[in-house]
Design a protein around this motif. Structure first.
Motif, short mmCIF file in Angstrom:
data_model
loop_
_atom_site.label_atom_id
_atom_site.label_comp_id
_atom_site.label_asym_id
_atom_site.label_seq_id
_atom_site.Cartn_x
_atom_site.Cartn_y
_atom_site.Cartn_z
N ALA B 108 39.58 46.41 24.20
CA ALA B 108 40.08 46.91 22.91
C ALA B 108 40.45 48.38 23.00
N GLU B 109 39.83 49.05 23.94
CA GLU B 109 40.09 50.48 24.12
C GLU B 109 41.41 50.72 24.85
N MET B 110 41.87 49.73 25.58
CA MET B 110 43.06 49.90 26.41
C MET B 110 44.34 49.78 25.59
N PRO B 112 47.42 47.95 24.27
CA PRO B 112 47.53 46.49 24.08
C PRO B 112 48.32 45.82 25.21
N GLU B 113 49.35 46.48 25.69
CA GLU B 113 50.18 45.89 26.75
C GLU B 113 49.35 45.69 28.02
N ASP B 114 48.52 46.70 28.34
CA ASP B 114 47.71 46.59 29.55
C ASP B 114 46.65 45.50 29.39
N ALA B 115 46.02 45.51 28.21
CA ALA B 115 44.97 44.52 27.96
C ALA B 115 45.55 43.10 28.05
N GLU B 116 46.77 42.95 27.53
CA GLU B 116 47.39 41.62 27.54
C GLU B 116 47.67 41.16 28.98
N LEU B 117 48.13 42.07 29.81
CA LEU B 117 48.37 41.72 31.21
C LEU B 117 47.07 41.23 31.87
N LEU B 118 45.99 41.94 31.58
CA LEU B 118 44.71 41.58 32.19
C LEU B 118 44.21 40.24 31.67
N ARG B 119 44.45 39.98 30.37
CA ARG B 119 44.04 38.69 29.81
C ARG B 119 44.82 37.56 30.47
N LEU B 120 46.13 37.75 30.58
CA LEU B 120 46.96 36.70 31.16
C LEU B 120 46.54 36.44 32.61
N TRP B 121 46.13 37.49 33.29
CA TRP B 121 45.74 37.36 34.69
C TRP B 121 44.37 36.69 34.83
N ALA B 122 43.39 37.20 34.05
CA ALA B 122 42.02 36.72 34.24
C ALA B 122 41.71 35.49 33.40
N TRP B 123 42.20 35.44 32.18
CA TRP B 123 41.84 34.33 31.29
C TRP B 123 42.79 33.16 31.45
N ARG B 145 52.88 46.44 36.79
CA ARG B 145 52.13 46.78 35.57
C ARG B 145 50.69 46.25 35.65
N LEU B 146 50.55 45.05 36.22
CA LEU B 146 49.21 44.47 36.34
C LEU B 146 48.34 45.33 37.25
N HIS B 147 48.94 45.76 38.34
CA HIS B 147 48.21 46.60 39.29
C HIS B 147 47.68 47.86 38.59
N ARG B 148 48.56 48.50 37.81
CA ARG B 148 48.15 49.72 37.10
C ARG B 148 47.07 49.41 36.06
N ALA B 149 47.24 48.28 35.38
CA ALA B 149 46.25 47.92 34.34
C ALA B 149 44.88 47.68 34.97
N GLN B 151 43.74 49.09 37.66
CA GLN B 151 43.18 50.40 38.01
C GLN B 151 42.58 51.08 36.79
N LYS B 152 43.30 50.98 35.67
CA LYS B 152 42.78 51.60 34.44
C LYS B 152 41.47 50.94 34.02
N LEU B 153 41.45 49.61 34.13
CA LEU B 153 40.24 48.87 33.73
C LEU B 153 39.06 49.26 34.62
N ARG B 154 39.32 49.36 35.92
CA ARG B 154 38.23 49.76 36.83
C ARG B 154 37.64 51.10 36.39
N LYS B 155 38.53 52.04 36.08
CA LYS B 155 38.05 53.37 35.66
C LYS B 155 37.21 53.27 34.39
N LEU B 156 37.71 52.47 33.44
CA LEU B 156 36.98 52.34 32.17
C LEU B 156 35.63 51.68 32.38
N ILE B 157 35.60 50.67 33.26
CA ILE B 157 34.32 50.00 33.52
C ILE B 157 33.35 50.97 34.19
N GLU B 158 33.87 51.74 35.13
CA GLU B 158 33.00 52.70 35.80
C GLU B 158 32.45 53.71 34.81
N ARG B 159 33.35 54.18 33.92
CA ARG B 159 32.92 55.17 32.94
C ARG B 159 31.87 54.57 31.99
N ALA B 160 32.15 53.33 31.54
CA ALA B 160 31.21 52.67 30.61
C ALA B 160 29.87 52.44 31.31
#
Lengths: 212, 171
Positions: B108-110, B112-123, B145-149, B151-160
């Motif tokens: 939800a923090e990302m 929306p476009e990035d989050a959607e790419l990740l959903r389509l990939w993982a879900w 775009r997926l590759h970048r998303a 990377q962003k998710l990894r950073k957010l997970i690490e930060r969280a």
């Protein structure tokens, strides 16, 4: 963190994974409902002035249809069945400087219709509006939009109305200068079958009020 | 016509299951029902255009129908929005306590476009090429775009994860 780890992380947050499968006794009626619909309404794609790529592709498709290339029509709607072969007339839409114009088509095909319901009006419409006919020129009807019930707000809607359109809309059956209309469209084509017509056609306003 | 029906009947159960999940992940139950019905209608009418690999194409249709439904809904009274907030998409079932941060919140923090790419990939379990079909972009663009998303998710997970370990878990 590897891709696999990342995906595993994401999957733990997947709200769709736990959704139970739809039992066959619910799939069957859903299929019947879908396939029972005689989609007499011809389908072309909407044109808006949005710069989005998808819209540009749709614009190209709509232009092909609007210019009345019969082969293109057949190609785009190979499934439309024998009753909907009435093509769109060869009209060229005038250029309009306004930033918000939506173009639709209306055909005079024969339609087999189910009884209109507010539910079907809402669920199968992507654009619905109330408007007044401003101009009819060379088969193109321009309506000034007074209210948008559903879809992108626009100021004007242009409809390529087939020359001898049969009586497909409620009321007089076609657009007339100065007339007020309620119009529902699906994917760029006006929905007939009791879903579009003169604003004062019996029951039509109530149908719109119930649907939107 | 019967050939069409038979083909649709063969394809539909898989499409229904996949699109129901797709919608359950993205909207409330009532909207999901409406949009599923509409998506099926479009699939039925455009059966001849449906490619052999029909799921990404069907997701693309569902995405379009959902966007339409939500545009219409935004115009409705505020009440509707309030109801939607009271009836949000279901959260993942409470299973074994997930290790690591709450991914729902992270997504939800990302953007929306990035989050959607990740959903389509993982879900939805799609390849970049298939994601391209859903989003109407090239497979290449989707891959980048997926590759970048990711990377962003990894950073957010690490930060969280880091925040959790220094602040302790919030109740």
């Amino acid at each position: 963190m590897t891709d696999d780890d990342l995906r595993a992380h994401l999957r733990r947050a997947d709200p769709g994974a736990s959704l139970p499968q739809l039992p066959p006794d619910r799939i069957a009626p859903l299929l019947e409902h879908t396939m029972a619909v005689p989609f007499a309404e011809a389908t072309v794609t909407p044109i808006t002035t949005s710069a989005r790529r998808r819209r540009v592709a749709l614009l190209a498709a709509a232009v092909v249809v609007l210019f009345g290339v019969t082969a293109g029509w057949a190609l785009l709607r190979p499934s439309s069945g024998p009753e909907s072969t009435a093509g769109v007339p060869d009209v060229q839409l005038p250029a309009i400087s306004s930033a918000s114009v939506t173009r639709l088509t209306a055909t005079g095909m024969v339609a087999k219709c189910m009884e209109p319901t507010a539910e079907l009006l809402r669920s199968r419409t992507d654009f619905a509006f109330a408007g007044t006919v401003q101009e009819i020129d060379g088969g193109v009807v321009t309506l000034a939009v007074t209210h948008v019930y559903l879809g992108t707000p626009v100021d004007l809607v242009q409809v390529a109305q087939e020359g001898g359109a049969s009586e497909t809309m409620l009321g007089s059956g076609k657009f007339e200068q100065g007339g007020k209309y309620l119009v529902a469209a699906s994917e760029g084509a006006i929905r007939i079958c009791g879903y579009s017509g003169e604003a004062d056609a019996p029951g039509l306003q109530a149908l719109y009020d119930a649907a939107f | 016509m019967d050939v069409r029906r038979a083909r649709f009947e063969a394809i539909a159960p898989v499409v229904i299951d996949a699109v129901r999940r797709y919608l359950a992940r993205r909207t409330d139950a009532a909207t999901a029902d409406d949009v599923l019905s509409e998506t099926l209608m479009v699939c039925w009418r455009r059966l001849d255009e449906m490619p052999a690999e029909h799921l990404p194409w069907a997701y693309g249709v569902a995405r379009y129908c959902l966007a339409n439904a939500e545009r219409g809904r935004r115009r409705q009274a505020r009440l509707t929005a309030r109801i939607a907030r009271l009836d949000p998409p279901p959260e993942a079932v409470a299973g074994p306590a997930p290790a690591g941060p709450d991914l729902t919140a992270v997504l939800a923090e990302m953007r929306p476009e990035d989050a959607e790419l990740l959903r389509l990939w993982a879900w939805e379990d799609l390849t970049p090429e298939q994601i391209g079909v859903v989003l109407g972009v090239s497979g290449n663009a989707a891959a980048i775009r997926l590759h970048r998303a990711k990377q962003k998710l990894r950073k957010l997970i690490e930060r969280a994860g880091h925040e959790e370990s220094t602040e302790g878990s919030r109740p």
